[in-house]
Design a protein around this motif. Structure first.
Motif, PDB file in Angstrom:
ATOM      1  N   VAL A   1      42.495  49.224  35.726  1.00 24.22           N
ATOM      2  CA  VAL A   1      43.565  48.471  36.384  1.00 24.22           C
ATOM      3  C   VAL A   1      44.274  47.589  35.361  1.00 24.22           C
ATOM      4  N   VAL A   2      45.521  47.267  35.656  1.00 26.41           N
ATOM      5  CA  VAL A   2      46.238  46.229  34.923  1.00 26.41           C
ATOM      6  C   VAL A   2      46.020  44.939  35.706  1.00 26.41           C
ATOM      7  N   LEU A   3      45.661  43.883  35.029  1.00 28.89           N
ATOM      8  CA  LEU A   3      45.363  42.622  35.715  1.00 28.89           C
ATOM      9  C   LEU A   3      46.639  41.829  35.973  1.00 28.89           C
ATOM     10  N   SER A   4      46.697  41.208  37.141  1.00 29.21           N
ATOM     11  CA  SER A   4      47.893  40.446  37.516  1.00 29.21           C
ATOM     12  C   SER A   4      48.097  39.222  36.631  1.00 29.21           C
ATOM     13  N   SER A   5      47.032  38.789  35.948  1.00 31.01           N
ATOM     14  CA  SER A   5      47.121  37.636  35.053  1.00 31.01           C
ATOM     15  C   SER A   5      47.621  38.011  33.659  1.00 31.01           C
ATOM     16  N   SER A   6      47.842  39.306  33.424  1.00 26.69           N
ATOM     17  CA  SER A   6      48.293  39.769  32.112  1.00 26.69           C
ATOM     18  C   SER A   6      49.589  39.076  31.693  1.00 26.69           C
ATOM     19  N   LYS A   7      49.643  38.684  30.431  1.00 25.00           N
ATOM     20  CA  LYS A   7      50.845  38.068  29.873  1.00 25.00           C
ATOM     21  C   LYS A   7      51.814  39.135  29.365  1.00 25.00           C
ATOM     22  N   ASN A   8      51.367  40.373  29.357  1.00 28.69           N
ATOM     23  CA  ASN A   8      52.203  41.448  28.829  1.00 28.69           C
ATOM     24  C   ASN A   8      52.064  42.696  29.703  1.00 28.69           C
TER      25      ASN A   8
ATOM     26  N   GLN B   1      53.549  42.401  21.424  1.00 28.36           N
ATOM     27  CA  GLN B   1      53.236  43.699  20.830  1.00 28.36           C
ATOM     28  C   GLN B   1      51.760  44.056  20.983  1.00 28.36           C
ATOM     29  N   GLU B   2      50.988  43.246  21.698  1.00 24.44           N
ATOM     30  CA  GLU B   2      49.538  43.464  21.766  1.00 24.44           C
ATOM     31  C   GLU B   2      48.999  43.218  23.166  1.00 24.44           C
ATOM     32  N   ILE B   3      48.052  44.043  23.577  1.00 20.61           N
ATOM     33  CA  ILE B   3      47.311  43.799  24.811  1.00 20.61           C
ATOM     34  C   ILE B   3      45.824  43.786  24.492  1.00 20.61           C
ATOM     35  N   THR B   4      45.076  43.058  25.317  1.00 18.65           N
ATOM     36  CA  THR B   4      43.621  42.998  25.174  1.00 18.65           C
ATOM     37  C   THR B   4      42.985  43.736  26.350  1.00 18.65           C
ATOM     38  N   VAL B   5      42.123  44.685  26.027  1.00 18.23           N
ATOM     39  CA  VAL B   5      41.506  45.540  27.040  1.00 18.23           C
ATOM     40  C   VAL B   5      40.000  45.298  27.103  1.00 18.23           C
TER      41      VAL B   5
ATOM     42  N   GLN C   1      32.734  39.781  36.384  1.00 17.65           N
ATOM     43  CA  GLN C   1      32.507  38.349  36.590  1.00 17.65           C
ATOM     44  C   GLN C   1      33.469  37.518  35.749  1.00 17.65           C
ATOM     45  N   GLN C   2      33.661  37.929  34.504  1.00 23.57           N
ATOM     46  CA  GLN C   2      34.542  37.180  33.603  1.00 23.57           C
ATOM     47  C   GLN C   2      35.986  37.188  34.097  1.00 23.57           C
ATOM     48  N   ILE C   3      36.434  38.327  34.590  1.00 25.51           N
ATOM     49  CA  ILE C   3      37.807  38.435  35.096  1.00 25.51           C
ATOM     50  C   ILE C   3      37.988  37.563  36.335  1.00 25.51           C
ATOM     51  N   GLN C   4      36.992  37.542  37.190  1.00 25.04           N
ATOM     52  CA  GLN C   4      37.054  36.660  38.365  1.00 25.04           C
ATOM     53  C   GLN C   4      37.167  35.193  37.955  1.00 25.04           C
ATOM     54  N   ASN C   5      36.598  34.879  36.801  1.00 26.40           N
ATOM     55  CA  ASN C   5      36.625  33.500  36.301  1.00 26.40           C
ATOM     56  C   ASN C   5      37.808  33.225  35.383  1.00 26.40           C
ATOM     57  N   GLY C   6      38.754  34.184  35.321  1.00 27.04           N
ATOM     58  CA  GLY C   6      39.984  33.928  34.584  1.00 27.04           C
ATOM     59  C   GLY C   6      40.020  34.387  33.152  1.00 27.04           C
ATOM     60  N   ALA C   7      39.131  35.291  32.740  1.00 26.24           N
ATOM     61  CA  ALA C   7      39.141  35.791  31.359  1.00 26.24           C
ATOM     62  C   ALA C   7      40.508  36.409  31.043  1.00 26.24           C
ATOM     63  N   PRO C   8      41.040  36.147  29.850  1.00 24.08           N
ATOM     64  CA  PRO C   8      42.418  36.558  29.511  1.00 24.08           C
ATOM     65  C   PRO C   8      42.568  38.003  29.045  1.00 24.08           C
ATOM     66  N   PHE C   9      42.188  38.954  29.897  1.00 21.98           N
ATOM     67  CA  PHE C   9      42.369  40.365  29.588  1.00 21.98           C
ATOM     68  C   PHE C   9      43.659  40.869  30.228  1.00 21.98           C
ATOM     69  N   ASP C  10      44.233  41.906  29.644  1.00 23.11           N
ATOM     70  CA  ASP C  10      45.421  42.537  30.223  1.00 23.11           C
ATOM     71  C   ASP C  10      45.049  43.738  31.085  1.00 23.11           C
ATOM     72  N   MET C  11      43.997  44.457  30.656  1.00 24.82           N
ATOM     73  CA  MET C  11      43.536  45.624  31.394  1.00 24.82           C
ATOM     74  C   MET C  11      42.012  45.649  31.444  1.00 24.82           C
ATOM     75  N   TYR C  12      41.511  46.398  32.420  1.00 21.61           N
ATOM     76  CA  TYR C  12      40.068  46.491  32.627  1.00 21.61           C
ATOM     77  C   TYR C  12      39.717  47.948  32.902  1.00 21.61           C
ATOM     78  N   PHE C  13      38.861  48.529  32.051  1.00 22.10           N
ATOM     79  CA  PHE C  13      38.358  49.893  32.238  1.00 22.10           C
ATOM     80  C   PHE C  13      36.891  49.784  32.632  1.00 22.10           C
ATOM     81  N   SER C  14      36.585  50.161  33.859  1.00 18.83           N
ATOM     82  CA  SER C  14      35.239  49.996  34.393  1.00 18.83           C
ATOM     83  C   SER C  14      34.529  51.334  34.550  1.00 18.83           C
TER      84      SER C  14
END
Length: 258
Positions: A218-225, A23-27, A64-77
């Protein structure tokens, strides 16, 4: 019997935990979105009952954090290059790239300041200005835009000795509001935010003074949701959200909204 009960309780807790996570995503969101995104998320949560947890910061640092595997679902740049690079590296969900807005920069001073903003960027050279706040141009798109505008205006070399660098555009604004800087270049979206609009004055910098601050998510491919992330992305593409972003000073391409 006791073991069975423990197993059953454990099973239920696991199920409930997974249900809550679903029920939750981290952006990860650029700092210029701080007020606008709170409104967007609140509307989405009201409509769906789902939670959007937002973390604000520098677009470059998040990259940089996303490249290193940070657990985000989406990224607004606040910069198109970062999500495009993530897409090229296979770190985003196919087809999720979306250009949601274009940002603007302004010169901002506290309400009580005697600095005349009628002269635009040249106000940075006012004799009363000892400290100028800008976002760090090494990783903050708004800092890069500020530097470009000052160079075009021919004042960069005189102003750079006064710089106080914020980690992101939100921290940059807080430097001016707290008195750590006399004046600064911030996002129009922050100048119009509830936290700042009644506490200062601003002069908009002409858009042809700096490269466009094109922003994308973007939605990240590592997203759990991914399903909920895509649902939120669809919501961001609506005309209602476009209108809300315009209220915060963003330019939005009407043809890209639903």
């Amino acid at each position: 019997m006791t073991r069975n009960r423990i197993f059953l309780v454990s099973l239920i807790l696991t199920f409930l935990t997974q249900l809550c996570l679903a029920q939750e995503i981290t952006v990860a969101a650029a700092a210029d979105l701080q007020s606008a995104m709170q409104d967007v998320a609140a509307r989405f949560e009201k409509e769906t009952g789902k939670t959007v947890k937002i973390i604000y910061g520098s677009s470059g640092n998040f990259f940089q954090q996303i490249q290193n595997g940070a657990p985000f679902d989406m990224y607004f740049s606040a910069n198109l290059d970062y999500p495009k690079k993530l897409e090229a590296a296979g770190l985003t969900l196919a087809g999720s790239y979306y250009q949601y807005a274009r940002g603007k920069i302004v010169v901002w001073v506290p309400q009580e300041s005697k600095i005349n903003l009628d002269q635009g960027l040249k106000a940075l050279l006012d004799p009363g200005v000892k400290k100028v706040a800008i976002a760090n141009p090494l990783h903050a798109p708004y800092g890069q835009a500020a530097v470009a505008a000052m160079k075009k205006e021919g004042i960069y070399d005189k102003a750079k000795e006064k710089f106080v660098l914020g980690e992101n555009i939100s921290q940059t604004a807080s430097f001016i509001m707290s008195g750590s800087a006399d004046i600064g270049i911030v996002a129009l979206s922050l100048a119009l935010s509830p936290n700042m609009k009644d506490k200062g004055r601003y002069a908009e910098i002409l858009s042809d003074e700096y490269p466009p601050i094109e922003q994308a998510c973007v939605v990240l491919s590592s997203s759990k949701n991914k399903e909920l992330a895509q649902q939120f992305l669809s919501f961001v593409k609506t005309a209602a959200v476009a209108n809300l972003l315009r209220q915060y000073g963003f330019d939005v391409n009407t043809s890209s909204t639903k």
